[in-house]
Motif scaffolding. Structure first.
Motif: not given
Ligand code: GSH
Length: 216
Positions: A34-48
């Motif tokens: 999850a920490y690699r996603l720009k949007d910390a609230r990325a939810g389930d897309a992509p699966l994290n």
């Protein structure tokens, strides 16, 4: 059916390398940190690792995780040891003594090598020069254990049983984090040559190609 959760750019590389070695069918679910996603609230897309769908597999929110029938494992080295024992044939233990030695090398890797080696990876990734003090301290922590490994490998091509096994995968993967250090591994020639032997295996290069194909 075996299911491995976790992108190749994670410790999922360990069971994924092993599965490439043994050629058993498996499903791969590329859960990303999850920490690699720009949007910390990325939810389930992509699966994290913060997705509710993944937390129902591993409430710790870490990869890798493995599900096989009703068995769920959430420690990378427990996953490799399990898969090698159940499916690995010569990659797994052929006796109680070999099982104990494979466990010992896994614990040696995770308790003595991995943390200091990761300090080197993280410092270099943060842009620290190779001469940085953090890197020098981490390298010094590792020398005692690398000297021990060097002594063992001066008399053996592989860690256990005179053949390539899960023990080599587990320790090579822990030590890989120190490979960015310009001289450390080369100070121990038998260790350097063993690591090169491990990483020259077709299953490692296949795993590594998939890792490199993932976004950084
Ligand atoms: N001890 C665990 C460590 C797992 C671990 O730290 N995984 C990292 C990726 S390599 C992760 O999931 N990080 C996300 C997080 O901790 O939030 C293992 O070896 O399986």
């Amino acid at each position: 059916m075996i299911t491995i959760y976790g992108v190749y750019r994670s410790r999922a590389s360990r069971p994924l390398w092993l599965l490439h070695e043994i050629g058993v069918a498996f499903e791969h679910v590329p859960v990303i940190q999850a920490y690699r996603l720009k949007d910390a609230r990325a939810g389930d897309a992509p699966l994290n690792t913060a997705s509710s769908a993944f937390l129902s597999v591993n409430p710790l929110g870490q990869i890798p995780a493995m599900v096989e029938d009703d068995l769920v494992l959430t420690e990378s080295l427990a996953i490799t040891l399990h898969l090698a024992r159940r499916h690995g044939k010569a990659l797994g233990p052929q006796s109680d003594a070999e099982a104990a030695l494979m466990m010992q090398w896994a614990l040696f890797g995770t308790s003595n090598i991995e943390t200091a080696a990761l300090e080197i990876t993280f410092a270099l990734a943060d842009g620290a020069p190779a001469s940085d003090g953090v890197i020098a301290i981490a390298a010094e922590k590792l020398r005692r254990y690398l000297a021990h490994l060097q002594r063992h490998l001066m008399g053996h091509l592989w860690l256990v049983g005179g053949r390539f096994t899960v023990a080599d995968i587990n320790l090579a993967e822990c030590l890989r984090y120190a490979q960015g250090h310009p001289t450390l591994v080369a100070e121990y020639p038998a260790v350097k040559e063993w690591l090169e032997r491990c990483q020259a295996r077709p299953a490692f290069t296949a795993m590594w190609a998939k890792r490199m194909a993932e976004p950084a």
